[in-house]
Enzyme design. Sequence first.
Site, mmCIF file in Angstrom:
data_model
loop_
_atom_site.group_PDB
_atom_site.id
_atom_site.type_symbol
_atom_site.label_atom_id
_atom_site.label_comp_id
_atom_site.label_asym_id
_atom_site.label_seq_id
_atom_site.Cartn_x
_atom_site.Cartn_y
_atom_site.Cartn_z
ATOM 1 N N LYS A 64 40.500 37.627 41.085
ATOM 2 C CA LYS A 64 41.123 36.379 41.573
ATOM 3 C C LYS A 64 40.240 35.738 42.643
ATOM 4 C CE LYS A 64 44.748 36.402 38.975
ATOM 5 N NZ LYS A 64 44.860 35.401 37.883
ATOM 6 N N TYR B 278 41.577 43.823 40.196
ATOM 7 C CA TYR B 278 42.453 42.664 39.900
ATOM 8 C C TYR B 278 42.311 41.617 41.010
ATOM 9 C CZ TYR B 278 46.520 39.687 39.937
ATOM 10 O OH TYR B 278 47.330 38.586 39.989
ATOM 11 N N SER C 123 46.482 34.552 43.436
ATOM 12 C CA SER C 123 47.399 35.594 43.913
ATOM 13 C C SER C 123 47.198 35.888 45.391
ATOM 14 C CB SER C 123 47.132 36.878 43.107
ATOM 15 O OG SER C 123 47.676 37.990 43.753
#
Length: 340
Positions: free
Chosen positions: A155, A151, A126
């Site tokens: 990643k 989050y 991402s």
Amino acid sequence: MKKILVTGGTGFIGSHTVVELQQVGFEVIVVDNLSNSSIDVLDNITRITGIRPTFEEFDLSDRKKTAEFFSRNKNIDGIIHFAAFKAVGESMEKPVEYYQNNVVSLLNILENMKENGIRDLVFSSSCTVYGQPDELPVTEKAPIKQAWSPYGNTKQMCEEILRFSTVSLPIRSIALRYFNPIGAHESALIGELPLGVPNNLVPFITQTAIGLRKTLNVFGNDYDTPDGTAIRDYIHVVDIAKAHVIAIQRMIGEKGKSKLEIFNLGTGNGTSVLEVIHSFERVSGEKLNYSIVPRRPGDVEKVWADTRFANEELGWKAELSLDEMMASAWKWEKALAPRK
Ligand code: WQD
């Protein structure tokens, strides 16, 4: 026929990728724990392609169940790993669940790739790994800055795990850094189906227009941007799905140039929240009810991709326009309406 495991294959990007894989002749097996998607996505994939993917329901963060799956499915030629929690805001409230799910599931995948001689892995990454880039458009060489959310941090951690694992293990990987995937398949049979109140902008827009939400809150118009609202690089989910097919074909076809390759998946265009709203109003003919409210914690101000590396190296380029993205999202919302 090459067989590809798609984890998270009943999710938003996963389901669109399953369709594209089947349509170029791959056999697909889907694993999903259905924590953020519905089993009837499989029926709708089948209605689009005429081929029902093999499906198994379990949680990839369960080490025993994952090993058991791979012991029964020996002839997998490659893996596309989507299965993860993905809401920036939610991760601020549930950090441990995010690390537990997003990191452990990758570790279980890698352990079983090694045990079963599976070499090729496409990883769903991402643009959140960049945080707020110093320079725009942002290239893959930009420094990875401190994450703004658990989050984004998961990643970053997963990319680091891949960086080291591909050095010492007989595994190659391509990490694809998505910018803002939006829109839906032209059939309106699959699309973004957030459970509960949407976190993301576009489903909130279409749910407001269809009458499920009273008004859209625009999170801040005091940013240093032309119209004051935050800027993102919105990209059609089908363009994203096509890039995954190219990535897995690249590795299976021995075309990769290093054991870990990382690509931005964006359009290269920065678009503000108000521009997205105006695009929606243009394509739908609906006047959207929205109000300006304070900024959302964790949001970066502006980010959009330098897409040259993916364009030149993968031979992939996003083709669909913002209006086409918004028109497909609206068509999908209207198709969902009777089911709500
Ligand atoms: C976009 C813009 C909000 C909702 C997402 C995913 C993340 C990653 C990147 C894949 C922001 C504004 C939003 C609303 C608003 N994708 N907004 N009102 O935060 O860029 O991150 O894309 O990995 O997983 O979460 O996307 O759609 O939440 O926000 O004004 O009700 O829209 O402030 O500027 P974001 P988003």
